[in-house]
Design an enzyme around this catalytic site. Structure first.
Site, PDB file in Angstrom:
ATOM      1  N   LYS A  53       1.004   5.558   0.130  1.00 50.18           N
ATOM      2  CA  LYS A  53       0.988   6.587   1.180  1.00 50.18           C
ATOM      3  C   LYS A  53       1.950   7.726   0.825  1.00 50.18           C
ATOM      4  O   LYS A  53       1.605   8.900   0.916  1.00 50.18           O
ATOM      5  CB  LYS A  53       1.363   5.967   2.536  1.00 50.18           C
ATOM      6  CG  LYS A  53       0.260   5.088   3.099  1.00 50.18           C
ATOM      7  CD  LYS A  53       0.681   4.319   4.337  1.00 50.18           C
ATOM      8  CE  LYS A  53      -0.437   3.352   4.746  1.00 50.18           C
ATOM      9  NZ  LYS A  53      -0.087   2.476   5.858  1.00 50.18           N
ATOM     10  N   GLN A  97       5.071   0.862   9.184  1.00 46.02           N
ATOM     11  CA  GLN A  97       4.157  -0.020   8.449  1.00 46.02           C
ATOM     12  C   GLN A  97       4.098  -1.393   9.136  1.00 46.02           C
ATOM     13  O   GLN A  97       5.129  -2.004   9.399  1.00 46.02           O
ATOM     14  CB  GLN A  97       4.632  -0.155   6.990  1.00 46.02           C
ATOM     15  CG  GLN A  97       3.701  -0.943   6.111  1.00 46.02           C
ATOM     16  CD  GLN A  97       2.327  -0.274   5.937  1.00 46.02           C
ATOM     17  OE1 GLN A  97       2.222   0.935   5.787  1.00 46.02           O
ATOM     18  NE2 GLN A  97       1.273  -1.077   5.974  1.00 46.02           N
ATOM     19  N   ASP A 120      -0.557   7.465  12.946  1.00 43.95           N
ATOM     20  CA  ASP A 120      -1.409   6.279  12.797  1.00 43.95           C
ATOM     21  C   ASP A 120      -2.367   6.142  13.986  1.00 43.95           C
ATOM     22  O   ASP A 120      -3.300   5.339  13.938  1.00 43.95           O
ATOM     23  CB  ASP A 120      -0.533   5.013  12.715  1.00 43.95           C
ATOM     24  CG  ASP A 120      -0.585   4.372  11.341  1.00 43.95           C
ATOM     25  OD1 ASP A 120      -1.494   4.715  10.564  1.00 43.95           O
ATOM     26  OD2 ASP A 120       0.279   3.520  11.049  1.00 43.95           O
TER      27      ASP A 120
END
Ligand code: NDP
Length: 283
Positions: A53, A97, A120
């Site tokens: 990422k 994460q 997200d």
């Protein structure tokens, strides 16, 4: 003849567009999009995902950094870290994460992220916005699935879409997106009775189960469009999807492979969301 949906190629194109837009943003407004990835603990798969990422962000010209916290970090400390990041004007996106260590509550942490920096798309406000048909940030994997369908000119209107899997991060948001595109959506899960009977009715079949090669050719309607979200590592080290690709190719009309299907789109959509976040911050 089954057509392969090339997620890697579509993702590459999106990344190139984002790179150009990022250069323009810097030139015209002096802004560099910034994404912080918070990694708690030392889960090996998470470390790899985070690395990919950040690398993708840097390649398109974003600022990106990982904040690593040890596995025994308290929930309070994680929340405090997020609160500080929420106030940083040069940080436009915050990604935590998952999974988190067991003693840290995922819902608490997700809810602490400013909804305007929630790239997200997991925050309840952003999930709610998606459900009400006014999405702000859409979770990256479902968003990537939708983009693939659009990119390949697939008309979802009136089609029967069957989603296997009902997780908050994949199954539910993809079902909402398909519904807003006027598909008739059926969501299946582990308690679904006669799963094959339902999947065989799907014009568009999305597999988000987490079980290698679970969807077989007998579960697919001839000519169906199959999106395979699954990422399963076999004992041999080979990565396969939730669909038995070789068998499915004989019956499906279009299919995403694993790898090079939905996976690369997830990161492309993370970049898209981070660029969007720059604008939301000045709303
Ligand atoms: P979850 O484990 O959270 O959800 C799996 C879903 O599959 C659940 O809803 C579960 O039902 C359902 N399920 C499990 N077994 C069956 C069964 N026998 N029949 C029907 N449904 C079943 O997984 P995620 O949604 O997080 O991920 C799904 C897959 O997608 C995984 O392989 C994951 O690695 C991959 N993934 C890929 C990403 C990418 O970038 N391409 C990103 C995120 C995930 P129930 O709710 O009843 O338990």
């Amino acid at each position: 003849m089954c057509q392969i949906i090339d997620g890697a190629a579509v993702a590459k194109k999106i990344r190139e567009e984002i790179k150009k837009d990022t250069q323009l943003l810097l030139k015209n407004k002096g802004i560099i999009p910034g994404l912080i990835v918070l990694l708690v603990g030392d889960n090996p798969a998470s470390q790899i995902y985070v690395k990919h990422k950040v690398k993708a962000c840097l390649e398109v010209g974003f600022n990106s950094q990982v904040i690593k916290l040890s596995a025994d970090t308290s929930e309070e400390h994680v929340l405090q870290t997020i609160n500080k990041l929420n106030l940083e004007p040069e940080i436009h996106g915050i990604l935590v994460q998952l999974p988190l260590p067991e003693h840290i509550r995922e819902e608490k942490v997700i809810a602490a992220i400013s909804p305007k920096k929630d790239v997200d798309g997991f925050h309840p406000i952003n999930m709610g916005k998606l459900l009400t048909g006014k999405p702000r940030f859409v979770a990256c994997t479902p968003f990537g699935c939708l983009k693939l369908l659009e990119e390949y000119g697939i008309d979802m209107n009136g089609k029967h879409a069957v989603v296997v899997g009902r997780s908050n991060i994949v199954g539910k948001p993809i079902a909402a997106l398909l519904l807003h595109k006027n598909a008739t959506v059926t969501v299946c899960h582990s308690r679904t009775v006669n799963l094959a009977g339902i999947t065989r009715q799907a014009d568009i079949l999305v597999a988000a189960i987490g079980k290698p090669k679970f969807i077989t050719d007998e579960m697919i309607k001839p000519g169906a469009i199959v999106l395979d979200v699954g990422i399963n590592r076999l004992a041999t080290g080979k990565v396969v999807g939730d669909v038995d690709f070789a068998a499915a190719c004989k019956i499906a009309g279009m299919i995403t492979p694993v790898p090079r299907g939905v996976g690369p789109m997830t990161i492309a959509m993370l970049l898209t969301n981070t660029l969007k976040a720059v604008n939301y911050l000045y709303e």
